[in-house]
Design a protein around this motif. Sequence first.
Motif, PDB file in Angstrom:
ATOM      1  N   PHE A   1       5.138  -8.125  -4.367  1.00  0.00           N
ATOM      2  CA  PHE A   1       6.447  -7.011  -4.841  1.00  0.00           C
ATOM      3  C   PHE A   1       6.702  -8.027  -2.908  1.00  0.00           C
ATOM      4  O   PHE A   1       5.690  -6.914  -2.106  1.00  0.00           O
ATOM      5  N   GLY A   2       7.893  -7.937  -3.004  1.00  0.00           N
ATOM      6  CA  GLY A   2       7.785  -8.832  -1.126  1.00  0.00           C
ATOM      7  C   GLY A   2       8.842  -8.123  -0.982  1.00  0.00           C
ATOM      8  O   GLY A   2       9.865  -7.271  -1.699  1.00  0.00           O
TER       9      GLY A   2
ATOM     10  N   LYS B   1       0.853  -1.099  -0.096  1.00  0.00           N
ATOM     11  CA  LYS B   1      -0.140   0.354  -0.037  1.00  0.00           C
ATOM     12  C   LYS B   1       0.923   1.529  -0.128  1.00  0.00           C
ATOM     13  O   LYS B   1       1.934   1.180   0.351  1.00  0.00           O
ATOM     14  N   LYS B   2       0.304   2.133  -0.570  1.00  0.00           N
ATOM     15  CA  LYS B   2       1.656   3.501  -1.190  1.00  0.00           C
ATOM     16  C   LYS B   2       1.945   3.855   0.116  1.00  0.00           C
ATOM     17  O   LYS B   2       1.612   3.796   1.527  1.00  0.00           O
ATOM     18  N   PHE B   3       3.466   4.234   0.161  1.00  0.00           N
ATOM     19  CA  PHE B   3       3.758   5.468   1.525  1.00  0.00           C
ATOM     20  C   PHE B   3       3.652   7.070   0.645  1.00  0.00           C
ATOM     21  O   PHE B   3       3.632   7.544   1.962  1.00  0.00           O
ATOM     22  N   VAL B   4       3.348   7.270  -0.265  1.00  0.00           N
ATOM     23  CA  VAL B   4       2.971   8.516  -0.827  1.00  0.00           C
ATOM     24  C   VAL B   4       2.510   8.446  -1.708  1.00  0.00           C
ATOM     25  O   VAL B   4       1.867   6.754  -2.292  1.00  0.00           O
TER      26      VAL B   4
ATOM     27  N   ALA C   1       9.680  -2.373  15.599  1.00  0.00           N
ATOM     28  CA  ALA C   1       9.162  -1.025  14.526  1.00  0.00           C
ATOM     29  C   ALA C   1      10.411  -1.882  13.540  1.00  0.00           C
ATOM     30  O   ALA C   1      11.503  -1.670  13.511  1.00  0.00           O
ATOM     31  N   VAL C   2       9.688  -2.266  12.594  1.00  0.00           N
ATOM     32  CA  VAL C   2       9.383  -3.844  11.411  1.00  0.00           C
ATOM     33  C   VAL C   2      10.442  -2.828  10.671  1.00  0.00           C
ATOM     34  O   VAL C   2      11.888  -3.463  10.541  1.00  0.00           O
TER      35      VAL C   2
ATOM     36  N   TRP D   1       2.294  -3.243   3.417  1.00  0.00           N
ATOM     37  CA  TRP D   1       3.798  -3.165   3.328  1.00  0.00           C
ATOM     38  C   TRP D   1       4.220  -4.494   4.110  1.00  0.00           C
ATOM     39  O   TRP D   1       4.270  -5.263   3.980  1.00  0.00           O
ATOM     40  N   GLU D   2       3.807  -4.615   5.703  1.00  0.00           N
ATOM     41  CA  GLU D   2       4.663  -5.666   7.196  1.00  0.00           C
ATOM     42  C   GLU D   2       3.885  -6.944   6.518  1.00  0.00           C
ATOM     43  O   GLU D   2       3.844  -7.997   6.631  1.00  0.00           O
TER      44      GLU D   2
END
Lengths: 457, 317
Positions: free
Chosen positions: A122-123, A69-72, A221-222, A101-102
Amino acid sequence: MESKGGGFREDGKGTEFTRRDVLKAGAAVAALGAGLGAGLGGMGSAAAQQQDMHFEPEKGAELRILRWKKFVQGDEDGWFANTQKFTEKTGVKVRIDAESWEDIRPKAAVAANVGSGPDIIFGWFDDPHQYPDKLVDLTDLATYLGNKYGGWYEAPKRYGMRDGKWIGLPVGAAGNCIVYRKSWLNEAGFETMPRDTDGFLKACTAMAKKGHPAGFALGNAVGDGNTWTHSILWAFGGRMVDDQNNVVINSPETVRALEYVAELYKSFVPGTLSWLDPNNNKAFLAGEIGVTANGISVYYSAKTSQDPAMQAMAKDIEHANMPVGPVGRPTELHLFTQAMVFKHSKYPNAAKEYLRFMMEKDQYEPWQQAAIGYITHPLAAYESNPIWTVDPKHTPYRDTVKNMLWNGYSGKLGPASAAAMADYVVVNMFAEAASGQQTPKEAAARAERRAARYYKV
Amino acid sequence: MFVDTKSQRRASARAAPARRFRLGESRGAMGLLFMLPAAAVLLLFLAYPLGLGVWLGMTDTRVGRAGQYIGFENYEMLWTDSVFWTSVFNTLLYTVAASIAKFALGLWLALLLNRHLPFKAFLRAIVLLPWIVPTALSAIAFWWIYDSQFSIISWSLTRLGLIEHNINFLGDPTWARASVIIANVWRGIPFVAITLLAGLQTIPPSLYEAATIDGATPWQRFRYVTFPMLTPIIAVVMTFSVLFTFTDFQLIYVLTRGGPLNATHLMATLSFQRAIPGGNLGEGAAIAVTMIPFLLSAILFSYFGLQRRRWQHGGND
């Protein structure tokens, strides 16, 4: 977004003609081109630039893709626009699912386990090395892209290759840099952020004395926890394992890194032991801290904010690459993503063609621009993307992948390196030493015991 | 008029259909037949996953790779794993502390709500709110409440001049443990309170009247009437409450991910961390399996202990 030069457009047309040619001539030409590219090294590079590669999608192919999912916002917009372009060109329908993303890692693992699910995922980090047998060999595609775009940086090669074969296609990193407030640094007596670890410590201490503490995540925090602690560990020459995957974390170098962070911790705002990924962004934007390590998203949200105070802060935000330690070269860790095509996909050629299309300059650079530099390229040629120079504050992010090492450095990527990171062995070690709960020596010994469990096989 | 339909049917039936009829009339066979769907569901969705979990715990399965049987190696490794033992300690502390608090506060709330209050129905509905809100959402609220920089509690206390520095709610191991327990208690009280309230309302008023006539004090009324009459429902409620608390995951995952320094890692969160992001399905399953003895003993205690009639009537064994 930066304007595309005439050269780009010509290139695009050229690509189209070639594609048609290839369609006529059949896949043999493409295979030959790839073979040339792969076999002849430097000469192949020239050949590949002339001869674009193309994979013929299977009849009626449709693709299901799982990405982060988008960061920006721009990242997602840019990616979707490129995908739309791909569908228009090839007729291959693409469905994109986005997950935090996690959550990608467990989903990809399940897809690998049960042998069904998205065609492309997209891993992150070592994902492809956890189930290499389930992935389509991407050597031809990766070789072609490497030859055409100035070569892959070193760490992406490590992430993407296993036993000489490409099992994942490096796509990019959400790079981390030191993010700081320039006026506060100046106030503390420094013109720019020192580039070495000693200077960096002095600057943070001086800023903290002026009431502008630093803040780096030390909780589970991953992303933000793992990246900066690994960078510091390596900067002092400490590492989890040696080249043969023997655990060597309990070393004088590691102890020095821990002592360094224990000292640095004194300049931290209280509460960093509890920090998860979002905390440093919040604290920085609220003006509670003057230094942190983060992606470009902090700057981006300040810059695009409607609030004049935020815009003023954006002007004061500066970036620098992670400090270089006694080893004398950059040793960074970043969230690194790569595409995996699964063997269970019914349309592996369509999947490869999609990835090829997305990684070509005509798509990749506009995507980087849309994401305003949030994504750093694994291919050297994209260093010249104007996004890195249009605003000097973007520039440090350009080099993050070049400066990067890989998770589990300097050993092999695989289940053990993934498990050690997921169990926060390094983050916990630093947190224990920083908080004084353990001495640096004890913390290193504990980390050794924990790491040994994963690297035992 | 009496018509013997059975014998008439029997007379007219041929041999083979007759046997079918007898099968249809056998209570045992029909019972078995009707139970089959339920049994199949139980086997498929409960027994099979449980059995698979136990099996996985004895293999070295990783994501994407079928494992081999390794006996108790996972358990031997956990035995020497300090993080695992921290998580066992945390889980026990979390369960015991939160369950006791939930029981005490829940019972108290139930007793209050059982009185004749104005807006009774409205108040009872409000009490249920924490239970209705999805845990993930309330956990995010708590995440803000406990934030090291922006906590409303720290902010208020600072403004009131009671503290000088923000409280490090989730950054200090002791504070963090207390904070997650409080968040769990907040969420769990309504379940206990409302269920106990239902139990309270089944107690016949005549018992209280009789007790009052005998000169019982309010405490004696509670001790010798309310409490014994409520024990069966307490047993059920607390069994559920202990099970929910022991297996809690969401709250910890949102608030701390098991940090700081693994001080709030529960067995459930550690099992997930090792199995899914860490990729060691076998070890994760083994951690999950080690929860079973604790859960079983909690269930057995409540069923064979709290539900004993003698206990309910205030006697001893």
